[in-house]
Enzyme design. Structure first.
Site, short mmCIF file in Angstrom:
data_model
loop_
_atom_site.label_atom_id
_atom_site.label_comp_id
_atom_site.label_asym_id
_atom_site.label_seq_id
_atom_site.Cartn_x
_atom_site.Cartn_y
_atom_site.Cartn_z
N GLU A 86 37.68 7.46 -38.12
CA GLU A 86 37.04 7.58 -38.81
C GLU A 86 35.54 7.69 -38.36
OE1 GLU A 86 38.63 4.57 -38.92
OE2 GLU A 86 39.31 3.76 -41.04
N THR A 112 69.45 -6.91 -12.13
CA THR A 112 68.66 -5.57 -11.79
C THR A 112 68.46 -5.53 -9.83
OG1 THR A 112 69.10 -4.42 -13.92
CG2 THR A 112 68.00 -3.76 -12.82
N LEU A 146 60.33 0.76 -10.94
CA LEU A 146 59.99 0.27 -12.56
C LEU A 146 58.06 1.05 -13.30
CD1 LEU A 146 61.14 -2.87 -12.88
CD2 LEU A 146 62.50 -0.92 -13.99
N1 LIG Z 1 71.08 4.25 -13.40
C1 LIG Z 1 70.15 4.62 -14.56
C2 LIG Z 1 69.40 4.04 -15.42
N2 LIG Z 1 69.01 3.10 -14.37
C3 LIG Z 1 68.20 2.43 -14.95
C4 LIG Z 1 68.18 1.21 -14.23
O1 LIG Z 1 69.19 0.31 -14.18
C5 LIG Z 1 67.61 1.07 -12.99
O2 LIG Z 1 67.47 0.31 -11.89
C6 LIG Z 1 65.73 1.62 -13.40
O3 LIG Z 1 65.66 2.63 -13.68
C7 LIG Z 1 65.30 2.18 -12.01
O4 LIG Z 1 64.27 2.64 -12.04
P1 LIG Z 1 63.03 3.60 -11.07
O5 LIG Z 1 62.88 2.59 -9.74
O6 LIG Z 1 61.34 3.39 -11.87
O7 LIG Z 1 63.61 4.10 -10.91
N3 LIG Z 1 68.95 4.42 -16.31
C8 LIG Z 1 68.75 5.84 -16.86
O8 LIG Z 1 67.80 5.86 -17.63
N4 LIG Z 1 69.41 6.42 -15.89
C9 LIG Z 1 70.30 5.88 -15.11
O9 LIG Z 1 71.46 7.07 -14.81
#
Ligand SMILES: Nc1c(/N=C/[C@@H](O)[C@H](O)[C@H](O)COP(=O)(O)O)[nH]c(=O)[nH]c1=O
Length: 364
Positions: A52, A196, A204
């Protein structure tokens, strides 16, 4: 332009700062006089001017007798900046359209009352549903003090997030993965489980061609079994929080804290991190939104805890089969189809050959 169109513009202005105003809401304002826009503004980041004020600064003395369209009820308390109600009154605005009341129960309606007491006509509710969707994070956080949870999964047509040999690169295409980074650029936190970390060693971060801000990385790791060589422990890149339980390796916790990792010891439920307690702690740490990227066990835990606010399911036209291939939502799962989490307000977006289904759990 009509009143609806002016409010649509105000909502677009608010949305232009998405991911940059946390823990504040996204707010936009437009000042109109004799069918001409004489001022517009957005709240650009916490601690800076409210929408605003930005709009009134642009309008100047012409604001006298003008109409303001603002997406959220003007504040009526001294926060980091003086109350917007006083400025609106001082500038001589004669009518204010407000899309939504402030969701903070402590102040809801106070701003409206102050404006009306000063003789300003107020109309509430114009495009309220659009404002509430835009500010879904703020509306939840300010009332529940817990982060808004987006469960995101990327799966094959047959519902797998990795093959039986745990291979998952890549399921979805470039366009889908770029979309994920756009969401990462908008949230305060990104969460994965330690499985993961061990399987993918992800970094990430937000990696967009136009740049972006890295969310805080949040790792669910009850016993602190994270490898100390994990990329998410490089604190020069982005902050990292590790949630664990009393069962944690206490010496490792000290080593991780020395690296700059924030270790939060959460309650335990059935030998795992109590998700509800973890979210309460993240809320206390000022995390207002979290993109939960998985994996299977983590998504299963969120389903069981019923702690999801929004689903983003990326589906690639691929089939990998395998009864031991990893399913998108693990854990025990629900017993009966009648208990299925039904999604509502579905949006379907095609990203080259992938599709993205976004939806909200139907209110029971
Ligand atoms: N395998 C896949 C994903 N996988 C997602 C997670 O399991 C990965 O560890 C994470 O996204 C990796 O993050 P980075 O290291 O920052 O790239 N996520 C997607 O959208 N598509 C995929 O095919």
């Amino acid at each position: 332009m009509t009143a609806v169109e002016y409010m649509e513009l105000a909502i677009k202005l608010a949305a232009s700062a998405i991911g940059r105003t946390s823990p504040n809401p996204l707010v936009g304002a437009v000042v109109v006089k004799n069918q001409r826009i004489i001022g517009m503004g957005a709240h650009l980041c916490a601690g800076k001017e409210h929408a605003e004020v930005n709009a009134l600064n642009m309008a100047g003395i012409e604001a006298k007798g003008a109409t303001m369209y603002v997406t959220l009820e003007p504040c009526n308390h001294y926060g980091k900046t003086p109350p917007c109600t006083e400025r609106i009154i001082k500038e001589g605005i004669s009518k204010v359209y407000v899309a939504s009341l402030d969701p903070n129960p402590l102040v809801a309606g106070e701003g409206i009352k102050r404006l009306e007491a000063a003789g300003i006509e107020v109309e509430i509710g114009l495009l309220e549903h659009k404002e509430k969707q835009l500010n879904e994070v703020f509306h939840k956080f300010i009332t529940k003090k817990e982060p808004f949870i987006i469960l995101k999964t990327a799966m094959t047509l047959d519902g797998k997030i990795a093959t039986r040999t745990n291979d998952s690169k890549w399921i979805t295409n470039e366009a889908s993965r770029n979309k994920v980074h756009q969401i990462r650029n908008q949230v305060d936190g990104i969460m994965v489980g330690v499985h993961t970390i061990i399987a993918d060693n992800p970094i990430l971060t937000t990696r967009l061609p136009e740049g972006g801000i890295n969310p805080t990385r949040i790792i669910l790791d009850s016993k602190l079994s994270i490898p100390e060589s994990a990329q998410v422990l490089d604190m020069n890149v982005a902050p990292t929080i590790i949630a664990c339980t009393e069962k944690r390796d206490k010496n490792k916790a000290i080593r991780l804290e020395k690296l700059g990792v924030k270790v939060i010891v959460c309650k335990e439920m059935e030998n795992r991190i109590d998700i509800a307690d973890c979210l309460k702690r993240l809320g206390e740490a000022g995390i207002t939104s979290v993109l939960v990227e998985g994996g299977s066990q983590v998504h299963g835990s969120f389903l069981e805890a019923q702690k999801h606010d929004k689903f983003m399911v990326f589906i690639a036209p691929k089939i990998i089969g395998g009864e031991s291939a990893i399913t998108a939502f693990g854990g025990r799962g629900l017993e009966l189809m009648s208990q299925a989490i039904q999604l509502d307000n579905i949006e379907i977006e095609q990203l080259d050959n992938d599709i993205l289904i976004t939806g909200y759990p139907k209110k029971q």
